[in-house]
Design an enzyme around this catalytic site. Structure first.
Site, PDB file in Angstrom:
ATOM      1  CG  HIS A 203      -0.220   0.217   2.512  1.00 27.32           C
ATOM      2  ND1 HIS A 203       0.324  -0.822   3.214  1.00 27.32           N
ATOM      3  CD2 HIS A 203       0.070   1.331   3.222  1.00 27.32           C
ATOM      4  CE1 HIS A 203       0.910  -0.369   4.313  1.00 27.32           C
ATOM      5  NE2 HIS A 203       0.784   0.943   4.343  1.00 27.32           N
TER       6      HIS A 203
HETATM    7  C1  UD1 Z   1      -1.830   5.615   5.633  1.00 27.11           C
HETATM    8  C2  UD1 Z   1      -0.465   6.131   6.096  1.00 27.11           C
HETATM    9  C3  UD1 Z   1       0.567   5.016   5.973  1.00 27.11           C
HETATM   10  C4  UD1 Z   1       0.110   3.765   6.699  1.00 27.11           C
HETATM   11  C5  UD1 Z   1      -1.273   3.355   6.227  1.00 27.11           C
HETATM   12  C6  UD1 Z   1      -1.768   2.206   7.050  1.00 27.11           C
HETATM   13  C7  UD1 Z   1       0.016   8.523   5.719  1.00 27.11           C
HETATM   14  C8  UD1 Z   1       0.782   9.481   4.883  1.00 27.11           C
HETATM   15  N1  UD1 Z   1      -0.014   7.240   5.268  1.00 27.11           N
HETATM   16  O1  UD1 Z   1      -1.713   5.301   4.249  1.00 27.11           O
HETATM   17  O2  UD1 Z   1       1.782   5.449   6.545  1.00 27.11           O
HETATM   18  O3  UD1 Z   1       1.035   2.746   6.438  1.00 27.11           O
HETATM   19  O4  UD1 Z   1      -2.182   4.465   6.385  1.00 27.11           O
HETATM   20  O5  UD1 Z   1      -2.680   1.437   6.367  1.00 27.11           O
HETATM   21  O6  UD1 Z   1      -0.550   8.885   6.719  1.00 27.11           O
HETATM   22  N2  UD1 Z   1      -9.491   4.903   1.987  1.00 27.11           N
HETATM   23  C9  UD1 Z   1     -10.625   4.182   2.027  1.00 27.11           C
HETATM   24  N3  UD1 Z   1     -11.164   3.878   3.246  1.00 27.11           N
HETATM   25  C10 UD1 Z   1     -10.602   4.276   4.414  1.00 27.11           C
HETATM   26  C11 UD1 Z   1      -9.428   5.024   4.363  1.00 27.11           C
HETATM   27  C12 UD1 Z   1      -8.879   5.323   3.147  1.00 27.11           C
HETATM   28  O7  UD1 Z   1     -11.171   3.795   1.007  1.00 27.11           O
HETATM   29  O8  UD1 Z   1     -11.154   3.955   5.493  1.00 27.11           O
HETATM   30  C13 UD1 Z   1      -8.889   5.204   0.669  1.00 27.11           C
HETATM   31  C14 UD1 Z   1      -9.120   6.649   0.230  1.00 27.11           C
HETATM   32  O9  UD1 Z   1      -9.354   6.656  -1.126  1.00 27.11           O
HETATM   33  C15 UD1 Z   1      -7.775   7.303   0.506  1.00 27.11           C
HETATM   34  C16 UD1 Z   1      -6.794   6.157   0.318  1.00 27.11           C
HETATM   35  O10 UD1 Z   1      -7.481   5.004   0.748  1.00 27.11           O
HETATM   36  O11 UD1 Z   1      -7.521   8.388  -0.341  1.00 27.11           O
HETATM   37  C17 UD1 Z   1      -5.517   6.315   1.115  1.00 27.11           C
HETATM   38  O12 UD1 Z   1      -5.807   6.514   2.504  1.00 27.11           O
HETATM   39  P1  UD1 Z   1      -4.825   7.406   3.412  1.00 27.11           P
HETATM   40  O13 UD1 Z   1      -5.261   7.337   4.826  1.00 27.11           O
HETATM   41  O14 UD1 Z   1      -4.650   8.765   2.815  1.00 27.11           O
HETATM   42  O15 UD1 Z   1      -3.427   6.715   3.234  1.00 27.11           O
HETATM   43  P2  UD1 Z   1      -3.004   5.177   3.370  1.00 27.11           P
HETATM   44  O16 UD1 Z   1      -2.539   4.726   2.028  1.00 27.11           O
HETATM   45  O17 UD1 Z   1      -4.079   4.413   4.039  1.00 27.11           O
HETATM   46  N1  UDP Z   2      -3.291  -5.867   9.011  1.00 29.38           N
HETATM   47  C1  UDP Z   2      -4.539  -6.446   9.156  1.00 29.38           C
HETATM   48  N2  UDP Z   2      -5.231  -6.806   8.023  1.00 29.38           N
HETATM   49  C2  UDP Z   2      -4.712  -6.632   6.768  1.00 29.38           C
HETATM   50  C3  UDP Z   2      -3.427  -6.051   6.644  1.00 29.38           C
HETATM   51  C4  UDP Z   2      -2.741  -5.669   7.785  1.00 29.38           C
HETATM   52  O1  UDP Z   2      -5.023  -6.644  10.265  1.00 29.38           O
HETATM   53  O2  UDP Z   2      -5.388  -6.980   5.792  1.00 29.38           O
HETATM   54  C5  UDP Z   2      -2.583  -5.414  10.232  1.00 29.38           C
HETATM   55  C6  UDP Z   2      -1.238  -6.035  10.457  1.00 29.38           C
HETATM   56  O3  UDP Z   2      -1.345  -7.240  11.172  1.00 29.38           O
HETATM   57  C7  UDP Z   2      -0.517  -4.953  11.249  1.00 29.38           C
HETATM   58  C8  UDP Z   2      -1.113  -3.680  10.724  1.00 29.38           C
HETATM   59  O4  UDP Z   2      -2.335  -4.029  10.098  1.00 29.38           O
HETATM   60  O5  UDP Z   2      -0.835  -5.063  12.625  1.00 29.38           O
HETATM   61  C9  UDP Z   2      -0.187  -3.033   9.723  1.00 29.38           C
HETATM   62  O6  UDP Z   2      -0.818  -1.948   9.138  1.00 29.38           O
HETATM   63  P1  UDP Z   2      -0.438  -1.372   7.715  1.00 29.38           P
HETATM   64  O7  UDP Z   2       0.317  -2.378   6.933  1.00 29.38           O
HETATM   65  O8  UDP Z   2      -1.681  -0.835   7.132  1.00 29.38           O
HETATM   66  O9  UDP Z   2       0.453  -0.104   8.085  1.00 29.38           O
HETATM   67  P2  UDP Z   2       2.018   0.122   8.334  1.00 29.38           P
HETATM   68  O10 UDP Z   2       2.464  -0.782   9.425  1.00 29.38           O
HETATM   69  O11 UDP Z   2       2.737  -0.104   7.043  1.00 29.38           O
HETATM   70  O12 UDP Z   2       2.088   1.571   8.697  1.00 29.38           O
END
Ligand code: UD1
Ligand code: UDP
Length: 360
Positions: A203
């Site tokens: 992601h």
């Molecule tokens: C964010 C964090 C990243 C973290 C990740 C965990 C930042 C810069 N990035 O990335 O460090 O690893 O969360 O998963 O803060 N969306 C949905 N449903 C939701 C939330 C988001 O559909 O509930 C979609 C939206 O289109 C949004 C996109 O996902 O624009 C990205 O979400 P966003 O929270 O901006 O960043 P992540 O890629 O989730």
């Molecule tokens: N995780 C989860 N379901 C998924 C993918 C990840 O429960 O489908 C959990 C995973 O076990 C870990 C956390 O989400 O505890 C990691 O989050 P993510 O990879 O979104 O963020 P990052 O650690 O890269 O910031």
């Protein structure tokens, strides 16, 4: 002691689960949810499965650009801080929610503690790297997962604020792995057998937001020689749809594309996978904790000790390189305890108490 904790996305709900309940045994906590993640499968399911107290405040900021998110969270969070006047505010990790909470405290002179401080990838192109460096530099207490993090902070002149407490995800992994083993039927539901599939998550903006790396990811998925369970993050799903590749991937028999999974299903699949392929920070750590070999689909990592011990390899997104590494996957015999052995939550509460007592 009164603590305001700010969380907002998936990994932060997992991390807070190691701290919130313990904190509430002796202190007052106001748990604030920024709303950065809002879908049930990225948010509510973690509160339910990990028995995290429901948020006391929901800021409901939703999605947007990095700048939008940070400023909207600050706008909504600052009045909460002023109203609550906490002894300390707690932020976790490296997301936009983390930075917004940290900047809000700095602007208003509230004491700040940062959990998972000192992690560095040394890749300034990652929004997460900028978020974590900035958060550390305005924190009064830098709560570190590993000695590598303490050394990083020392080099930046932040040594006096650093405390080695262990990693909160290790607490949750140790507590929940037996529950996942008992309660999740994810392997049966998805039709995969233990040791005969890999688990994948992708992601990072650097991997999915641009077409060229995304095309390499699609090629890798096509060519994987084994079953692959791939819970698709919404950012990645949208990118694959834009590229027009989603339907083709969904039709491939060896690929199991599913919506993001809850913690229990994900942990069960992790524990029984032959390997995990990921660009997640948290998943690299959990793979180590569950003794599962990890191929990290990036060129840098913050969790360098897992690489040095041979449990994690940095393979980028080049399909040839990833597939070659997958052929030679192994489980090293050496597996020292790296992240505090499941006692980080306890250590954090003790550090917060010490800090509050010193300032009183
Ligand atoms: C964010 C964090 C990243 C973290 C990740 C965990 C930042 C810069 N990035 O990335 O460090 O690893 O969360 O998963 O803060 N969306 C949905 N449903 C939701 C939330 C988001 O559909 O509930 C979609 C939206 O289109 C949004 C996109 O996902 O624009 C990205 O979400 P966003 O929270 O901006 O960043 P992540 O890629 O989730
Ligand atoms: N995780 C989860 N379901 C998924 C993918 C990840 O429960 O489908 C959990 C995973 O076990 C870990 C956390 O989400 O505890 C990691 O989050 P993510 O990879 O979104 O963020 P990052 O650690 O890269 O910031």
């Amino acid at each position: 002691m009164k603590v305001v904790s700010l969380v907002g996305n998936r990994p932060q709900f997992v991390k807070a689960a190691a701290v919130s309940r313990r904190l509430r045994e002796r202190h007052q906590e106001v748990l604030v949810h920024s709303g950065q993640h809002y879908d049930d499968e990225l948010s509510a399911i973690f509160f339910r499965e990990l028995a995290l107290p429901p948020p006391d405040r929901e800021l409901g900021v939703g999605s947007g650009t990095n700048a939008d998110q940070v400023t909207r969270i600050m706008h909504a969070f600052e009045p909460v801080l002023e109203e609550q006047a906490p002894d300390l505010t707690l932020v976790y990790g490296d997301t936009n929610t983390t930075l917004a909470g940290a900047l809000s405290c700095a602007r208003h002179g509230f004491a700040l503690a940062h959990v998972e401080a000192g992690m560095r990838s040394f890749d300034w192109a990652m929004p997460e790297e900028r978020n974590r460096v900035l958060a550390d530099h305005v924190s009064d207490l830098c709560l570190c997962s590993s000695s590598v993090a303490v050394e990083n902070l020392d080099r930046e002149g932040l040594g006096p604020r650093a405390r080695l407490v262990g990693d909160v995800m290790a607490d949750v992994s140790a507590a929940m792995a037996p529950v996942a083993e008992r309660e999740s039927d994810a392997l049966e539901r998805l039709g995969v057998a233990p040791g005969e599939y890999v688990l994948m998550t992708v992601h990072r903006a650097g991997n999915v937001d641009r077409e060229e790396p995304l095309r390499r990811l699609v090629e890798l998925l096509r060519r994987l020689p084994t079953h692959c369970v791939f819970p698709v993050h919404p950012r990645t799903r949208a990118a694959l749809e834009r590229l027009g590749a989603l339907a083709e991937l969904e039709a491939l028999a060896h690929l199991h594309l599913v919506p993001p999974l809850g913690y229990l299903d994900f942990t069960k699949l992790l524990m029984h996978g032959a390997a995990v392929l990921t660009d997640s920070g948290g998943v690299q750590k959990e793979a180590y904790l569950c003794r599962v070999p990890c191929l990290t689909l990036r060129d840098t990592t913050e969790w360098t000790e897992t690489v040095e011990l041979g449990w994690n390899r940095l393979v980028g997104l080049d399909p040839d390189r990833v597939l070659a590494a997958l052929e030679h996957i192994e489980r090293p015999s050496h597996h020292p305890e790296l992240y505090g052995g499941g006692r980080a939550g306890e250590a954090i509460v003790a550090e917060l108490e010490r800090f509050a007592a010193a300032g009183a």
